[in-house]
Design a protein around this motif. Structure first.
Motif, PDB file in Angstrom:
ATOM      1  N   UNK A  30      24.664  24.368  44.030  1.00 34.14           N
ATOM      2  CA  UNK A  30      24.765  23.182  45.175  1.00 34.14           C
ATOM      3  C   UNK A  30      25.168  21.976  44.416  1.00 34.14           C
ATOM      4  N   UNK A  31      24.600  21.710  43.301  1.00 33.19           N
ATOM      5  CA  UNK A  31      24.737  20.538  42.268  1.00 33.19           C
ATOM      6  C   UNK A  31      25.925  20.323  41.648  1.00 33.19           C
ATOM      7  N   UNK A  32      26.608  21.363  41.660  1.00 34.88           N
ATOM      8  CA  UNK A  32      27.949  21.037  40.663  1.00 34.88           C
ATOM      9  C   UNK A  32      29.296  21.372  41.189  1.00 34.88           C
ATOM     10  N   UNK A  33      30.274  20.660  40.699  1.00 34.37           N
ATOM     11  CA  UNK A  33      31.625  20.876  41.424  1.00 34.37           C
ATOM     12  C   UNK A  33      32.176  22.199  41.219  1.00 34.37           C
ATOM     13  N   UNK A  34      32.626  22.864  42.243  1.00 30.33           N
ATOM     14  CA  UNK A  34      33.110  24.359  42.141  1.00 30.33           C
ATOM     15  C   UNK A  34      34.231  24.559  43.053  1.00 30.33           C
ATOM     16  N   UNK A  35      35.026  25.608  42.801  1.00 29.46           N
ATOM     17  CA  UNK A  35      35.856  25.991  43.669  1.00 29.46           C
ATOM     18  C   UNK A  35      36.930  27.015  43.427  1.00 29.46           C
ATOM     19  N   UNK A  52      32.801  19.171  45.987  1.00 30.03           N
ATOM     20  CA  UNK A  52      32.055  18.290  45.137  1.00 30.03           C
ATOM     21  C   UNK A  52      30.600  18.592  45.060  1.00 30.03           C
ATOM     22  N   UNK A  53      29.728  18.023  44.438  1.00 34.86           N
ATOM     23  CA  UNK A  53      28.468  18.078  44.349  1.00 34.86           C
ATOM     24  C   UNK A  53      27.499  17.876  45.765  1.00 34.86           C
ATOM     25  N   UNK A  54      26.652  18.417  45.997  1.00 32.64           N
ATOM     26  CA  UNK A  54      25.711  18.008  47.020  1.00 32.64           C
ATOM     27  C   UNK A  54      24.678  17.054  46.582  1.00 32.64           C
ATOM     28  N   UNK A  55      24.468  15.939  47.327  1.00 34.18           N
ATOM     29  CA  UNK A  55      23.563  15.062  46.851  1.00 34.18           C
ATOM     30  C   UNK A  55      22.302  15.265  47.433  1.00 34.18           C
ATOM     31  N   UNK A  56      22.044  16.224  48.095  1.00 36.38           N
ATOM     32  CA  UNK A  56      20.506  16.583  48.770  1.00 36.38           C
ATOM     33  C   UNK A  56      20.589  15.889  50.024  1.00 36.38           C
TER      34      UNK A  56
END
Length: 130
Positions: A30-35, A52-56
């Protein structure tokens, strides 16, 4: 240890759909950029879609390469720690090995630069053909 395992590839006719999955372990995606990235035979690897990151508060921004806009959707399930790529209206030119990758960077930017990614899955083959 960060691990990414893709699944869901296969043979599909033009106009069909597939959903790719990327099961992550060793970090909370959830907290990191991934693709998602892909490499077709004889071509360079390209970024297909990144998130992009989820900011909660809200989900992170997403990026799509022009060739897939309106047809592909990236999403993630925090409970399953899994990234998805829903691919609709598939075309023969979508044929490629699809990879999941992350730079384990906390960022609001959804840049999809393959050279920046640190961890990669082994890929899953998508073939679009009649």
């Amino acid at each position: 240890q960060v691990q990414l395992v893709e699944s869901g590839g296969g043979l599909v006719q033009p106009g069909g759909s597939l959903r790719l999955s990327c099961a992550a372990s060793g970090f909370d995606l959830r907290y990191y950029r991934i693709g998602w990235f892909r490499q077709a035979p004889g071509k360079e690897r390209e970024g297909v879609s990144c998130i992009a990151s989820n900011d909660n508060i809200r989900e992170g921004r997403s990026y799509y390469v022009d060739a897939v806009k309106g047809r592909f959707t990236i999403s993630r399930d925090s409970a399953k720690n899994t990234l998805y790529l829903q691919m609709n209206s598939l075309k023969p030119e979508d044929t490629a090995v699809y990879y999941c990758a992350t730079d384990v960077l906390i960022t609001p930017d959804a840049d999809c630069n393959s050279s920046a990614m640190k961890y990669w899955g082994k890929g899953t083959l998508v073939t679009v053909s009649s």
